[in-house]
Structures are given as C-alpha cells and as structure tokens.
Design a protein around this motif. Structure first.
Motif: not given
Length: 119
Positions: A65-79
């Motif tokens: 679709e040519g739409v950029k989104g950011l994976p949520g994992a790039y902004l979180s970390r494993r517990d």
C-alpha cells in the motif's frame, strides 16, 4: 524572558492542535469502528493496531500500500518471561497535516487489514 513567558501563555496553538488531531481520530473512528484491531487511544497521535506480527505487517503494508507503519516491537522490549508487549502491534502515526491524506492513508491501511484477515 518575556518572549518565553509569552510563548508559554499562548494556548491558542494547543487548542488548534487538539482540534486537528480530534479530526484525524474521527477519520480513524469512521474507518475502523467495526475492527477489533482498533481501539481509539485516550491521548497521543498514533494508532496502535493489533496485527499479530507487527514487523511482518509493517513490511507488507509498505510493499502493498505504500504506507509506512512502525512495528510495535521496535518501541518495546521483552519482559523477564520473553514476552514482548509491542510485538503484536503496528503503530501508525497521524502526523500528516492534510486530513485528506490522512483519510487516504488510513483507507489503505483498512484495505490492507481486510485483505490480511481474509487470507
């Protein structure tokens, strides 16, 4: 010092910005209301869409679709148990100034999610 005081006392731009983002979230609400992946946030200017695998969804969304989104994992970390609370999400920013472009982009995101769910 007076310039800083004047800038801090100006609330007109704050009200204008809130109204701008309210319009954007109204567009998102209209497009995603029936989608379980969507929940309107209480604040901010991002949508967090539950997509299963945020990284795969971000790549597919960009490619299809040519739409950029950011994976949520790039902004979180494993517990401590290896669980990453952001991994199942795709973050979509509503920072485009033009409401028409926001609607176009979110319409593409919606179409992408519908195709993905049907597959």
């Amino acid at each position: 010092m007076r310039a800083a005081a004047a800038a801090w006392s100006d609330e007109a731009h704050v009200a204008e910005n809130r109204a701008r983002y309210d319009r954007k979230f109204e567009i998102a609400d209209a497009l995603f209301t029936s989608d379980a992946a969507y929940q309107r946030p209480a604040a901010g200017f991002f949508l967090w869409l539950r997509v299963g695998d945020g990284e795969a969804a971000a790549m597919e969304l960009w490619r299809e679709e040519g739409v950029k989104g950011l994976p949520g994992a790039y902004l979180s970390r494993r517990d401590g148990h290896g669980h990453d609370p952001g991994a199942a999400y795709l973050r979509v920013a509503l920072v485009e100034a033009d409401d028409g472009r926001v609607e176009e982009g979110l319409t593409r995101v919606r179409a992408f999610l519908e195709r993905r769910a049907a597959a």
